[in-house]
Design a protein around this motif. Structure first.
Motif, PDB file in Angstrom:
ATOM      1  N   ALA A  24     -17.345  27.581  12.936  1.00 26.17           N
ATOM      2  CA  ALA A  24     -18.807  27.636  12.880  1.00 26.17           C
ATOM      3  C   ALA A  24     -19.284  27.518  11.427  1.00 26.17           C
ATOM      4  CB  ALA A  24     -19.304  28.937  13.500  1.00 26.17           C
ATOM      5  N   TYR A  25     -20.348  26.745  11.234  1.00 24.11           N
ATOM      6  CA  TYR A  25     -20.993  26.524   9.922  1.00 24.11           C
ATOM      7  C   TYR A  25     -20.077  25.838   8.905  1.00 24.11           C
ATOM      8  CZ  TYR A  25     -23.948  30.063  12.073  1.00 24.11           C
ATOM      9  OH  TYR A  25     -24.728  30.775  12.954  1.00 24.11           O
ATOM     10  N   GLU A  26     -18.985  25.253   9.389  1.00 24.00           N
ATOM     11  CA  GLU A  26     -18.062  24.569   8.493  1.00 24.00           C
ATOM     12  C   GLU A  26     -18.307  23.061   8.570  1.00 24.00           C
ATOM     13  OE1 GLU A  26     -13.240  23.838   7.932  1.00 24.00           O
ATOM     14  OE2 GLU A  26     -13.963  25.395   9.290  1.00 24.00           O
ATOM     15  N   ARG A  27     -18.256  22.390   7.444  1.00 27.35           N
ATOM     16  CA  ARG A  27     -18.409  20.935   7.403  1.00 27.35           C
ATOM     17  C   ARG A  27     -17.034  20.293   7.263  1.00 27.35           C
ATOM     18  NH1 ARG A  27     -23.654  19.348   6.561  1.00 27.35           N
ATOM     19  NH2 ARG A  27     -25.126  21.024   6.000  1.00 27.35           N
ATOM     20  N   SER A  28     -16.830  19.231   8.013  1.00 27.98           N
ATOM     21  CA  SER A  28     -15.542  18.549   7.950  1.00 27.98           C
ATOM     22  C   SER A  28     -15.682  17.134   8.488  1.00 27.98           C
ATOM     23  CB  SER A  28     -14.492  19.316   8.761  1.00 27.98           C
ATOM     24  OG  SER A  28     -13.290  18.595   8.819  1.00 27.98           O
ATOM     25  N   MET A  29     -14.987  16.208   7.868  1.00 29.76           N
ATOM     26  CA  MET A  29     -14.974  14.820   8.336  1.00 29.76           C
ATOM     27  C   MET A  29     -14.122  14.648   9.581  1.00 29.76           C
ATOM     28  SD  MET A  29     -16.992  13.281   6.342  1.00 29.76           S
ATOM     29  CE  MET A  29     -16.594  11.567   6.740  1.00 29.76           C
ATOM     30  N   GLU A  30     -13.313  15.662   9.894  1.00 24.08           N
ATOM     31  CA  GLU A  30     -12.419  15.576  11.052  1.00 24.08           C
ATOM     32  C   GLU A  30     -13.031  16.224  12.300  1.00 24.08           C
ATOM     33  OE1 GLU A  30      -8.736  17.277   9.915  1.00 24.08           O
ATOM     34  OE2 GLU A  30      -8.317  15.746   8.389  1.00 24.08           O
ATOM     35  N   ARG A  31     -14.297  16.540  12.254  1.00 23.09           N
ATOM     36  CA  ARG A  31     -14.994  17.140  13.389  1.00 23.09           C
ATOM     37  C   ARG A  31     -14.962  16.187  14.597  1.00 23.09           C
ATOM     38  NH1 ARG A  31     -19.293  20.638  14.219  1.00 23.09           N
ATOM     39  NH2 ARG A  31     -19.452  21.076  11.975  1.00 23.09           N
ATOM     40  N   HIS A  32     -14.687  16.742  15.799  1.00 23.63           N
ATOM     41  CA  HIS A  32     -14.626  15.940  17.023  1.00 23.63           C
ATOM     42  C   HIS A  32     -15.966  15.896  17.757  1.00 23.63           C
ATOM     43  CE1 HIS A  32     -10.003  16.659  17.273  1.00 23.63           C
ATOM     44  NE2 HIS A  32     -10.338  15.754  16.375  1.00 23.63           N
TER      45      HIS A  32
END
Length: 388
Positions: free
Chosen positions: A50-58
Motif C-alpha cells: 500500500a502507498y508504494e510506487r513501483s514499475m512492476e505493479r500488476h
C-alpha cells in the motif's frame, strides 16, 4: 512461508471480550485474521504494498466489498479486497470451503443414519447459529444421487459370485397424492474369495415374477454370471424368476423360514418330541444323515393327524432346503439361510422408520442405496473373510 503483519483493531477486540460471549470473541478474531490474510494476498498479487510506487505493479487497488461466509462457528462477514481489473480472487474461500463441505457431509450422514430432516435443521442451527429450511436439507440429499447411481450401476464382471442372496422389503411412498407400498429388491453375495458384497437394489411397484425378472436382468446386464446357489424365501414368483434367469443355478430355500413354517403348524401341546427330531434333521453333518433323520421322523409321526399339516410342509420343501449340504462344510452355515440379508434389512428399517413415508420413489432409492453403501464400507469391507 507467507508472513502476516496484523494491524488489529484492539478497541473492537476489547469490546468483544468485555461485552460478548466467547463465541463472539472467536468470530471477531477469525474475521481479523482472514481480512488481514486477504489483504496480504492482494499485495502479493499487485506486487506492491500500500502507498508504494513501483514499475512492476500488476494492477491497482479498488476498495472492498462485504461477503458473508458460513463456517462451523457460524456466519461471519468479511471485507474482501478488490482490484481494478477484477481478476484478483483470494484463496480464503477455497481453503475454508472444506468447512462448508464438512458441514454438508455431516448433514448427509445424519440423514443416512436415520436423523429426521426436522432434527437435522435444529442441530445445524445449534452448531452454526443459522437456521436452514427443511427443503434445503432435502436438496442437499440429492447430492447423493450421482454417487448412489454410480454405485448401483457398477460392473459385476470383475469377480465371480457363487452364492447369491435376494430378498424384498416394503416401504411407503407418496405417489400422485396417495401413499402406496413399494417393494425394494436387494441382492447380496458371497464372492469366490469368501467375502460378502452388496450387489445392488431396485424399487418396483410390487413383488411378482415380472419384477424379480427385471431385477435379475439388471444384475446380469452389469455382468453378473449365474451363481451356483441362490438363497431366498419361498415366494413363487421369485422361484420362477430364478429358474428363468439363471440357467443351471440351484435354489436354496431359506432354512430358517422353512423351519418356522413347519413349527407354526405344530400343536403347542405335546409336540416336544417331534420338535427335537426336526431340529436333529437340520443339525446333521452329512446329507445322507439329513435324509435318514427325515425318513425316521416321517415314519414315526406320519400317521398322526395332528402333525399332518406340519409334515406336509416338511415333505414338500425338504429337498429345496437342504441344497446347502452339497457345498463345503466351512461355508454351509453362511448359505443355508438369508439371515445376513435380514440383518441388513433391519439396518434399513431402522432408518426408514424415522422417515415413515418417502416423498417419492427416487428418495427411497437414494436413502436405501446410501445405507447399503455405508453398510458395505463399515461392515463387509472390514471383514477379510467369512466368520461364523
Amino acid at each position: 512461508m507467507t508472513q502476516l503483519q496484523f494491524n488489529l483493531n484492539m478497541e473492537l477486540l476489547k469490546d468483544s471480550v468485555m461485552n460478548s460471549n466467547i463465541e463472539t470473541v472467536v468470530k471477531s478474531a477469525i474475521v481479523l485474521v482472514l481480512n488481514e490474510f486477504m489483504e496480504k494476498e492482494r499485495d502479493d498479487y499487485l506486487n506492491v504494498s500500500a502507498y508504494e510506487r513501483s514499475m512492476e505493479r500488476h494492477d491497482y487497488r479498488n476498495g472492498y466489498y462485504d461477503r458473508e461466509f458460513t463456517m462451523s462457528i457460524g456466519k461471519i462477514t468479511l471485507k474482501v479486497p478488490r482490484t481494478r481489473n477484477g481478476e484478483f480472487s483470494p484463496t480464503v474461500f477455497e481453503k475454508y470451503a472444506r468447512c462448508d463441505q464438512a458441514l454438508v457431509i455431516s448433514m448427509l450422514e445424519m440423514v443416512i443414519n436415520g436423523v429426521s430432516t426436522r432434527k437435522v435443521t435444529h442441530i445445524v442451527e445449534q452448531l452454526c447459529g443459522e437456521s436452514i429450511s427443511k427443503s434445503f436439507v432435502s436438496s442437499l440429499t440429492q447430492k447423493l444421487d450421482p454417487i448412489v447411481n454410480e454405485w448401483a450401476q457398477r460392473p459385476l464382471n470383475t469377480t465371480y459370485y457363487p452364492f447369491l442372496f435376494v430378498d424384498a422389503m416394503y416401504v411407503k411412498v407418496r405417489e400422485d397424492q396417495r401413499v402406496v407400498s413399494k417393494a425394494i429388491y436387494i441382492a447380496t453375495a458371497i464372492t469366490k474369495n469368501n467375502t460378502r458384497e452388496i450387489l445392488g437394489l431396485s424399487v418396483d411397484h410390487t413383488e411378482n415374477y415380472d419384477s424379480w425378472s427385471r431385477f435379475f436382468q439388471q444384475l446380469k446386464s452389469r455382468g453378473l454370471q449365474s451363481p451356483k446357489l441362490v438363497i431366498s424365501d419361498a415366494h413363487q414368483g421369485l422361484q420362477k424368476a430364478i429358474q428363468r434367469e439363471f440357467i443351471g443355478t440351484t435354489w436354496q430355500r431359506c432354512n430358517v423360514h422353512f423351519k418356522r413354517n413347519i413349527i407354526e403348524k405344530l400343536p403347542k401341546k405335546d409336540s416336544a418330541e417331534i420338535r427335537v427330531m426336526i431340529k436333529r434333521i437340520f443339525e446333521a453333518v452329512t446329507i445322507e444323515d439329513v435324509r435318514l433323520f427325515k425318513d425316521e421322523l416321517m415314519s414315526q409321526f406320519g400317521n398322526q393327524p395332528k402333525y399332518e399339516k406340519a409334515l406336509a410342509i416338511l415333505d414338500e420343501g425338504f429337498e429345496d432346503t437342504i441344497q446347502y449340504m452339497n457345498h463345503p462344510v466351512e461355508v454351509r452355515c453362511h448359505i443355508r439361510s438369508t439371515n445376513s440379508l435380514e440383518r441388513l434389512n433391519q439396518e434399513i428399517r431402522r432408518r426408514e422408520k424415522v422417515i415413515r413415508i418417502f416423498p417419492n420413489t427416487q428418495s427411497a432409492f437414494r436413502l436405501v442405496g446410501a445405507v447399503l453403501m455405508q453398510y458395505q464400507e463399515t461392515t463387509y469391507n472390514k471383514k477379510k473373510t467369512l466368520t461364523k
